[in-house]
Design a protein around this motif. Structure first.
Motif, PDB file in Angstrom:
ATOM      1  N   TYR A  18      -6.783   4.923   0.993  1.00 55.92           N
ATOM      2  CA  TYR A  18      -6.792   5.094  -0.354  1.00 55.92           C
ATOM      3  C   TYR A  18      -7.297   3.967  -1.046  1.00 55.92           C
ATOM      4  O   TYR A  18      -7.141   2.679  -0.686  1.00 55.92           O
ATOM      5  N   HIS A  34       0.374   4.898  -1.755  1.00 58.90           N
ATOM      6  CA  HIS A  34      -0.538   6.218  -1.645  1.00 58.90           C
ATOM      7  C   HIS A  34      -0.758   6.360  -0.380  1.00 58.90           C
ATOM      8  O   HIS A  34      -1.000   7.684  -0.111  1.00 58.90           O
ATOM      9  N   ALA A  35      -1.507   5.566   0.473  1.00 59.58           N
ATOM     10  CA  ALA A  35      -1.898   6.055   1.466  1.00 59.58           C
ATOM     11  C   ALA A  35      -1.098   6.522   2.320  1.00 59.58           C
ATOM     12  O   ALA A  35      -1.136   7.641   3.318  1.00 59.58           O
ATOM     13  N   THR A  38      -0.250  10.066   1.568  1.00 56.69           N
ATOM     14  CA  THR A  38      -1.232  11.057   1.838  1.00 56.69           C
ATOM     15  C   THR A  38      -1.214  11.440   3.396  1.00 56.69           C
ATOM     16  O   THR A  38      -1.300  12.621   3.824  1.00 56.69           O
TER      17      THR A  38
END
Length: 384
Positions: A18, A34-35, A38
């Motif tokens: 990300y 975020h990573a 995901t």
């Protein structure tokens, strides 16, 4: 003492990146979160399913606690180990052992850094020793320049051979839509670039970017429930040889020479069996040193080994197939991204840069001033 690493009993079943390049307005932890979300969502999991957390950020020394709080995770086991860019390979080793021992069921390994947009330069996490400080060296590059100079002196390695490393990395990056630098780069461009710390020039140095990555690990008996092509953890080993470059026993021999043989033994493979090699190329000399120490060529032959595009697209040994830290991404600590690229190559998810018939991948991490080295060997189901 016998090495009882749980070969093939755990696997990486998801990965994500990300914010590679520039991610203005986000903190390092925002990027890591975020990573992580995901990577979990790709396989139908949520943070609530995670009970093992492994992370180490450049600007948060309690990042294991922070990520757990951020995502609402209550881990049964966590690790905030900081050995620099090699930390994530050691996280894989500890996660594999924890999973195999039943200490956790879903392990999340994450990293993020906003060093480009936050400061525009390398985060200064290295403190000069009292012996080195008076010389006002540039950290970390001057330490790596010493290693390059010594390798040149002993083995006749040239700046043109160092340039071969950078050009090969750029060749792979041009095939990778995530890579930060994808314009043309020639040997002549590298040789004409300004010197930063002799003999290393600008193109011998890694990028300064933002970026985050995450992987998810489970036990092998659950792996196929999440993905048709898990990356099984066959071996993982590390070695620490020094802290400051002035105490490095031999400037041309890194801890990879100790860690790689142990990882090969655990995995029951040899260098010639490896299909793709992902190395921590913070500087062009790294790739040459690590190829030698990992047994892909004899000591002193690394410069000649990389000549004529040998490690670039179409070469005899695919090395740093995402573009590496020299051309893809380098957000402070790069080690997790070698694991992610190895995982993608094994899963056949690498797009235009995909290497054919990948069953074994070598992913290495480097920390400090060539100080901490760690190796992970991943394999397809066919290698079990």
């Amino acid at each position: 003492m016998d090495d009882t690493f749980p070969r093939g009993r755990t696997a990486i079943v998801s990965n994500a990146t990300y914010g590679l390049g520039e991610a203005p307005g986000l903190s390092s932890m925002d990027l890591a979160a975020h990573a992580s979300v995901t990577a979990l969502s790709r396989i139908g999991l949520t943070p609530a399913d995670v009970d093992g957390v492994f992370i180490g950020l450049p600007d948060d020394y309690l990042s294991g606690l922070t990520l757990s709080e951020y995502l609402g995770i209550k881990p049964r086991i966590s690790d905030n180990n900081r050995t620099g860019g090699s930390a994530f390979q050691t996280h894989v080793a500890w996660a594999a052992m924890a999973l195999a021992a039943g200490q956790c069921d879903v392990a999340l390994i994450a990293y993020g850094s906003n060093q480009r947009t936050a400061s525009g330069k390398l985060v200064q996490s290295n403190r000069p020793s009292p012996y080195e400080g008076p010389y006002r060296q540039l950290l970390p590059i001057s330490s790596y320049a010493l290693a390059a100079s010594r390798h040149m002196h002993l083995y006749g390695t040239t700046r043109r051979q160092l340039a071969e490393v950078a050009v090969a990395a750029r060749g792979w990056a041009k095939l990778n839509p995530e890579a930060f630098m994808r314009d043309d780069l020639t040997i002549e461009d590298c040789l004409a670039a300004r010197l930063v710390s002799d003999p290393l020039g600008l193109r011998d140095c890694c990028l300064v970017t933002d970026g985050a990555g995450a992987i998810v690990m489970v036990r092998a008996d659950r792996a196929r429930d999440f993905t048709p092509k898990p990356a099984y953890v066959l071996g993982a080993a590390s070695a620490v040889t020094h802290r400051d470059i002035t105490n490095m026993p031999d400037l041309t021999v890194t801890g990879v020479a100790e860690a790689a043989p142990r990882a090969y033994a655990q995995a029951r493979v040899k260098p010639a069996d490896i299909d793709v090699v992902e190395l921590y190329d913070a500087f062009s000399i790294n790739t040459i040193l690590f190829l030698e120490d990992a047994g892909f060529c004899p000591k002193g032959e690394g410069g000649r080994f990389v000549e004529d595009g040998a490690i670039g697209p179409g070469g005899r040994l695919p090395v740093n197939t995402n573009g590496g830290g020299l051309s893809c991404v380098h957000p402070g600590m790069y080690g997790l991204f070698t694991i992610i690229e190895a995982t993608r190559q094994l899963a056949g998810e690498a797009g235009a840069r995909q290497v054919a018939n990948v069953d074994l991948a070598f992913a290495q991490g480097n920390g400090g001033m060539l100080s901490s080295q760690a190796v992970v060997i991943l394999g397809s189901e066919a290698t079990l």
